[in-house]
Write an enzyme that holds these catalytic residues in place. Structure first.
Site, PDB file in Angstrom:
ATOM      1  N   GLU A 101       0.979  -1.102   0.186  1.00 27.75           N
ATOM      2  CA  GLU A 101      -0.054   0.146  -0.035  1.00 27.75           C
ATOM      3  C   GLU A 101       0.892   1.301   0.071  1.00 27.75           C
ATOM      4  O   GLU A 101       1.577   1.565   0.951  1.00 27.75           O
ATOM      5  CB  GLU A 101      -0.927  -0.107   1.291  1.00 27.75           C
ATOM      6  CG  GLU A 101      -1.734  -1.035   1.321  1.00 27.75           C
ATOM      7  CD  GLU A 101      -3.253  -0.992   0.427  1.00 27.75           C
ATOM      8  OE1 GLU A 101      -3.417   0.328   0.118  1.00 27.75           O
ATOM      9  OE2 GLU A 101      -3.874  -1.907   0.071  1.00 27.75           O
ATOM     10  N   CYS A 117      -2.590   9.734   2.662  1.00 29.75           N
ATOM     11  CA  CYS A 117      -2.033   9.064   1.176  1.00 29.75           C
ATOM     12  C   CYS A 117      -2.990   9.278   0.291  1.00 29.75           C
ATOM     13  O   CYS A 117      -2.785   9.296  -0.818  1.00 29.75           O
ATOM     14  CB  CYS A 117      -1.711   7.688   1.612  1.00 29.75           C
ATOM     15  SG  CYS A 117      -3.081   6.579   2.003  1.00 29.75           S
TER      16      CYS A 117
HETATM   17  P1  NAD Z   1       7.924   4.555   4.934  1.00 27.48           P
HETATM   18  O1  NAD Z   1       8.051   3.687   3.871  1.00 27.48           O
HETATM   19  O2  NAD Z   1       9.261   5.345   5.441  1.00 27.48           O
HETATM   20  O3  NAD Z   1       8.034   3.790   6.464  1.00 27.48           O
HETATM   21  C1  NAD Z   1       6.894   2.574   6.613  1.00 27.48           C
HETATM   22  C2  NAD Z   1       7.538   1.634   7.240  1.00 27.48           C
HETATM   23  O4  NAD Z   1       8.697   1.083   6.838  1.00 27.48           O
HETATM   24  C3  NAD Z   1       7.979   1.863   8.821  1.00 27.48           C
HETATM   25  O5  NAD Z   1       7.444   1.172   9.806  1.00 27.48           O
HETATM   26  C4  NAD Z   1       9.598   1.968   8.770  1.00 27.48           C
HETATM   27  O6  NAD Z   1       9.854   1.753  10.058  1.00 27.48           O
HETATM   28  C5  NAD Z   1       9.910   1.036   7.648  1.00 27.48           C
HETATM   29  N1  NAD Z   1      10.978   1.422   7.011  1.00 27.48           N
HETATM   30  C6  NAD Z   1      11.334   2.635   6.475  1.00 27.48           C
HETATM   31  N2  NAD Z   1      12.504   2.444   5.871  1.00 27.48           N
HETATM   32  C7  NAD Z   1      12.857   1.272   5.786  1.00 27.48           C
HETATM   33  C8  NAD Z   1      14.044   0.547   5.196  1.00 27.48           C
HETATM   34  N3  NAD Z   1      14.936   1.115   4.423  1.00 27.48           N
HETATM   35  N4  NAD Z   1      13.964  -0.728   5.230  1.00 27.48           N
HETATM   36  C9  NAD Z   1      12.959  -1.276   5.772  1.00 27.48           C
HETATM   37  N5  NAD Z   1      11.872  -0.944   6.463  1.00 27.48           N
HETATM   38  C10 NAD Z   1      11.854   0.483   6.563  1.00 27.48           C
HETATM   39  O7  NAD Z   1       6.554   5.357   5.074  1.00 27.48           O
HETATM   40  P2  NAD Z   1       6.200   6.639   6.070  1.00 27.48           P
HETATM   41  O8  NAD Z   1       6.977   7.809   5.896  1.00 27.48           O
HETATM   42  O9  NAD Z   1       5.963   5.833   7.346  1.00 27.48           O
HETATM   43  O10 NAD Z   1       4.814   6.716   5.455  1.00 27.48           O
HETATM   44  C11 NAD Z   1       4.465   7.832   4.420  1.00 27.48           C
HETATM   45  C12 NAD Z   1       4.323   7.231   3.152  1.00 27.48           C
HETATM   46  O11 NAD Z   1       3.375   6.055   3.260  1.00 27.48           O
HETATM   47  C13 NAD Z   1       3.767   7.909   2.026  1.00 27.48           C
HETATM   48  O12 NAD Z   1       4.388   7.557   0.664  1.00 27.48           O
HETATM   49  C14 NAD Z   1       2.244   7.448   2.116  1.00 27.48           C
HETATM   50  O13 NAD Z   1       1.778   7.895   0.938  1.00 27.48           O
HETATM   51  C15 NAD Z   1       2.355   6.053   2.190  1.00 27.48           C
HETATM   52  N6  NAD Z   1       1.062   5.692   2.674  1.00 27.48           N
HETATM   53  C16 NAD Z   1       0.440   4.825   1.935  1.00 27.48           C
HETATM   54  C17 NAD Z   1      -0.913   4.617   2.515  1.00 27.48           C
HETATM   55  C18 NAD Z   1      -1.893   3.601   1.589  1.00 27.48           C
HETATM   56  O14 NAD Z   1      -2.655   2.929   2.129  1.00 27.48           O
HETATM   57  N7  NAD Z   1      -1.588   3.480   0.342  1.00 27.48           N
HETATM   58  C19 NAD Z   1      -1.357   4.811   3.672  1.00 27.48           C
HETATM   59  C20 NAD Z   1      -0.366   5.826   4.365  1.00 27.48           C
HETATM   60  C21 NAD Z   1       0.661   6.069   3.803  1.00 27.48           C
END
Ligand code: NAD
Length: 469
Positions: A226, A260
């Protein structure tokens, strides 16, 4: 350590190099007992999740206020009510979802039984982001429990109050043998992902999505992604501009734009922009008063890093409304940018803040061409009184979801799948779609041992007579 949330790690020496081997294998052992497969266990865990939401509503709202000053109503709607709806919907429908689905048979299998059995995948990993830190781990969890899985939840480390609440309190409601919480950031998540899971459900940004997908590929683990992106919003010329503006400002400023499915940018003609701007200014003042910083109904940006990133986007085009920032508070005013070039940063990256760029296009066909020249978004929005125009945009663009004349609301319907396409994601969930996502659809044919004469026609030697059949 007192005050520190449990991490989910076990002694890395005892468990080999990876600190999560012990945890994953204990959940796997629990899964193999078959306990999560029973309807009783699923119901009891869903009910427990419902109790967590009821009992801990205030701590949840407090955590949301502490992490990003999320307004109470926004937190209650998005983090509690929508999750509760999912829990109740799953409880009401679970027995019918779990039933075997008997299917049409061919001539040869007429006397046999053919059906699809909805089976749990096994041990599932759910990784969440910070923007709706409860919702985006608990709604998938509802589906995972309903489908009979064991689950490790990895909330975002960035929304630290929510992470602490989930790690310290949620496990006391659930069956600890089958459900666990792991805390930490990229380092911990990377280590966790080295383990073999049977399904991974990730919500986050597309870059991290690629990392998760690559890790899943090493074990051939199926997954849902997602992700995010830029959701375009086309505003047609003959719209009721004040209604459009109210809805756009609400969608863009809910959770200070850290949503999002928020409209990311507006596409409209130069004439519409002229009419839309005063309506947007009016809506912002109506909602948040003359100084939105004073409004209790406007959230703050989650982190310094996000604040700096969004503030830098204010350099794209020209600020027509808002533009004020306060680094100490991580405040960014509701802002509208005009004269933004498609190559500028505000039109290159997902905004994820209370900033709305407007890009002018001469007509709807140019808007469609603009949308199609970019990555496929999570949602395409269109505001138009003319339903033919709405359908024109619907038919000629591609996105995870589609919304006409209102942002965000499509994701509140449990009867619609929620998910992206291409760069905005893979797979979907909500309601029954969650149950299906977290189930393996096992194809079963139970044949009778009878009618061997007919069956013998397929056995070698393949005589001429058999070939002619
Ligand atoms: P993110 O991808 O930075 O983090 C998400 C998760 O991944 C966190 O739990 C984090 O600890 C982990 N993570 C981060 N970097 C990592 C890495 N290098 N290796 C492994 N794990 C890692 O996302 P965010 O900043 O928390 O959220 C914002 C993003 O999420 C935006 O792009 C937004 O559009 C998207 N989002 C999508 C939805 C949806 O339903 N489609 C909903 C909410 C947010």
């Amino acid at each position: 350590t007192p005050g520190k949330a449990p991490t989910g790690k076990t002694d890395s020496k005892a468990a080999g190099m990876n600190p999560y081997v012990g945890l994953v294998s204990s959940l796997r052992a629990a899964w193999l007992t078959g306990k999560t497969r029973t309807a009783e266990h699923r119901v009891s865990q869903l009910e427990a999740l419902g109790r967590f939401l009821d009992d801990k509503k205030q701590p949840i709202l407090d955590a949301m206020a502490s992490d990003m000053r999320k307004p109470r109503l926004e937190a209650e709607l998005s983090e509690v009510m929508l999750v509760k709806n999912e829990v109740n919907y799953a409880l009401n429908n679970l027995s019918s979802w779990m039933k075997d689905e008997f299917v049409v048979k061919n001539l040869v299998t007429q006397l046999d039984t053919a059906f699809i059995r909805k089976e749990p995948h096994g041990v599932v990993l759910i990784i969440g982001p910070w923007n709706y830190p409860l919702h985006l781990i608990l709604v998938p969890l509802v589906g995972a429990i309903a489908a009979g899985n064991c689950v490790i939840i990895k909330p975002s480390e960035i929304s630290s109050s929510a992470e602490k609440l989930v790690a310290e309190v949620l496990p006391s409601y659930l069956d600890k043998d089958c459900f666990a919480v792991v805390t930490g950031g990229p380092v911990e998540t990377t280590q966790l992902l080295e383990n073999k899971f049977d399904y991974i459900f990730f919500t986050g940004n597309p870059q991290v999505g690629k990392i998760v997908m690559a890790a899943a590929a090493t074990h051939l683990t199926p997954l849902t992604l997602e992700l995010g992106g830029k959701n375009p919003c086309y505003v047609a010329d003959e719209s009721d501009m004040q209604n459009v503006a109210n809805r756009l400002v609400w969608g863009r400023c809910f959770n200070a734009g850290q949503t999002c499915v928020a409209p990311d940018y507006v596409l409209c003609s130069a004439e519409t922009q002229e009419k839309l701007l005063p309506a947007l200014r009016h809506a912002i003042t109506q909602f948040f008063g003359p100084d939105p910083r004073e409004s209790p109904d406007f959230a703050r940006i989650i982190s310094d890093k996000q604040f700096q990133r969004i503030r830098a986007l204010l350099g794209s085009g020209r600020v027509a409304i808002g533009g004020q920032t306060d680094e100490k508070e991580r405040y960014i005013a509701p802002t509208v940018l005009v004269d933004v070039q498609p190559s500028e940063p505000a039109m290159q990256e997902e905004i994820f803040g209370p900033v709305l760029p407007i890009v002018t296009v001469p007509n709807v066909d140019e808007a469609i061409a603009f949308i199609n020249s970019r990555e496929r978004p999570l949602v395409v929005y269109v505001f138009a009184a003319d339903s033919k125009l709405v359908h024109r945009v619907l038919e000629r663009t591609s996105s995870g979801g589609f919304g006409a004349n209102d942002p965000i609301m499509q994701m509140t319907l449990l009867s619609l799948p929620f998910g992206g396409i291409g760069n905005s994601g893979l797979g979907s969930y909500h309601g029954k779609f969650s149950f299906d996502t977290f189930s393996h659809h096992r194809a079963c044919l139970l044949r009778s041992m009878g009618l061997e004469t007919m069956n013998s026609l397929r056995y070698p030697p393949y005589s001429e007579r058999k070939m002619g059949l």
